[in-house]
Design a protein around this motif. Sequence first.
Motif, mmCIF file in Angstrom:
data_model
loop_
_atom_site.group_PDB
_atom_site.id
_atom_site.type_symbol
_atom_site.label_atom_id
_atom_site.label_comp_id
_atom_site.label_asym_id
_atom_site.label_seq_id
_atom_site.Cartn_x
_atom_site.Cartn_y
_atom_site.Cartn_z
ATOM 1 N N GLN A 214 -17.168 38.998 20.557
ATOM 2 C CA GLN A 214 -16.711 38.875 19.174
ATOM 3 C C GLN A 214 -17.781 38.299 18.247
ATOM 4 O OE1 GLN A 214 -13.036 39.187 17.961
ATOM 5 N NE2 GLN A 214 -13.373 40.666 19.588
ATOM 6 N N LYS A 454 -14.927 33.296 13.923
ATOM 7 C CA LYS A 454 -15.439 34.663 14.038
ATOM 8 C C LYS A 454 -16.016 35.133 12.708
ATOM 9 C CE LYS A 454 -14.201 39.476 14.989
ATOM 10 N NZ LYS A 454 -15.498 39.793 15.620
ATOM 11 N N ASN A 455 -15.366 34.758 11.604
ATOM 12 C CA ASN A 455 -15.850 35.192 10.293
ATOM 13 C C ASN A 455 -17.266 34.694 10.005
ATOM 14 O OD1 ASN A 455 -13.506 36.562 9.651
ATOM 15 N ND2 ASN A 455 -12.552 34.792 8.668
ATOM 16 N N TRP A 461 -15.971 41.899 10.657
ATOM 17 C CA TRP A 461 -15.167 42.231 11.846
ATOM 18 C C TRP A 461 -15.593 43.579 12.449
ATOM 19 C CZ3 TRP A 461 -10.536 39.754 13.971
ATOM 20 C CH2 TRP A 461 -10.353 38.443 13.460
ATOM 21 N N PRO A 465 -13.846 45.437 17.872
ATOM 22 C CA PRO A 465 -12.581 45.462 17.137
ATOM 23 C C PRO A 465 -11.395 45.673 18.064
ATOM 24 C CG PRO A 465 -13.741 47.544 16.916
ATOM 25 C CD PRO A 465 -14.680 46.611 17.606
ATOM 26 N N ARG A 474 -4.658 39.003 10.605
ATOM 27 C CA ARG A 474 -6.069 38.631 10.765
ATOM 28 C C ARG A 474 -6.615 38.048 9.475
ATOM 29 N NH1 ARG A 474 -9.197 42.795 14.838
ATOM 30 N NH2 ARG A 474 -7.864 42.395 16.626
ATOM 31 N N ILE A 477 -10.292 39.802 6.772
ATOM 32 C CA ILE A 477 -10.589 41.248 6.753
ATOM 33 C C ILE A 477 -9.520 41.978 5.975
ATOM 34 C CG2 ILE A 477 -11.816 41.249 8.950
ATOM 35 C CD1 ILE A 477 -9.298 42.296 10.271
#
Length: 477
Positions: A214, A454-455, A461, A465, A474, A477
Amino acid sequence: MSIAFPVPDAGVVARRDAIIAGLAPLVAPEALVITEDERRAFETDGLTAYRRMPLAVVLPSTTAEVSAVMAFCHANGVRVVPRGAGTSLAGGAIAQEDAVILGVAKMNRILAVDYENRTARVEAGITNLAISGAVSHEGFFYAPDPSSQLACTIAGNIAMNSGGAHCLKYGVTTNNLLGVTLVMNDGTVVEIGGEHLDAPGYDLLGLVCGSEGQLGIVTEATVRILRAAEGARPALVGFGSVEDAGACTAAIIGAGIIPVAIEYMDREAILITEDFAQAGYPRDAEAMLIIEVEGSDAECTAMLARIEAIASDFNPTSIRVSKSEAESAAIWKGRKSAFGATGRISDYICMDGTIPTGQLPGVLERIGAICAEKGLRVANVFHAGDGNLHPLILFDINKPGEMEKAEAAGDEILKLCVEVGGCLTGEHGVGIEKRELMRFQYAQADLEQQMRVKNVFDPGWLMNPAKVFPLEGRVGI
């Protein structure tokens, strides 16, 4: 099929020819897989019930090539699915129609070995077992040993924080990983960790290990290698009930004894595996433990004597201690081939959840009841010492509705793991298989915090995926 996939980005799919043309100069011609027949080999992984045809497959040979591919995909808004050997049992390497698979299997070299400081620098596409093979002549080995270690790559091991039978004593991947080379989503190459146990700064290595592709693509890793013990001896202990085997496991750990491994197999698994491997497993037992200790002959004898004394309180039907290297090899051959042996006779789903060891007896009983209620068989094979369960739920994919029943049973088992104080995964990861169950373990605020991390690494993203986080809700996104 009950696991959903996002709708592919039609704009990206429509640009497939242009994307392939842009990728072509970045790698050798044979490293770009574009025909439908060739791509079909990459449409699934170890979770074979689900499959998607990737847009293209790229197989770089260097970190520089990985960086170039990632920079191109980032600039063009193309999703990327990292892939090692594709042995993921949770669907962690399954593609999407609008995504490029980036496989690291060609990056399989040992780069450097430092025996004095007990480290090895390797490319991430090397197989787990190959590391031990490269250093065994000097009396060293690499400790994590998943059942798929002959095929699985270090890249995948890092992505899922894999363990194996000997993780009870030696730990899982994160306990044996010192540093990585990570290619970020935009192609930036960074070094995280180093060649020592404690690198300066924030522990970003702990964040990367287990992140399931990720956050970036690991291309190189520095791992610990350990001096092999003087000797090792496994013992087989058969029991008349599942509960006795579970209680014995908890008692051994509770007594402060840390064997190298405590592996559990129930009657179903014993019979399936023995038919295949002829390892001398006790066919009359309802459950069996493989308990391995290591050290000098005197140390092994003393520790096995303590273990036998503890086991005698739990109605053992048989106790057999290995007397030779050949016998030890046969015992472990049976355990390592359990999943393959099961695949010879039935379709199955291999679950992966972790529980406190003191909960083993009750949880094993409930697993049997869950599967029986749905008319399914279950073969339990798992790392009992650290409570990492691997129930194999058997079904017939040719019977309508059977796979859905098996998946429903698996969901109930994983929820049970969380209910008794455990978690959804021990070493297989979340992938697509447990993605929606994340809400059962984590509150929405917890999930949102994880997604904010994660961002930072992947604001678009684009990395792997459809995995790990529920598709709805989420963040960013």
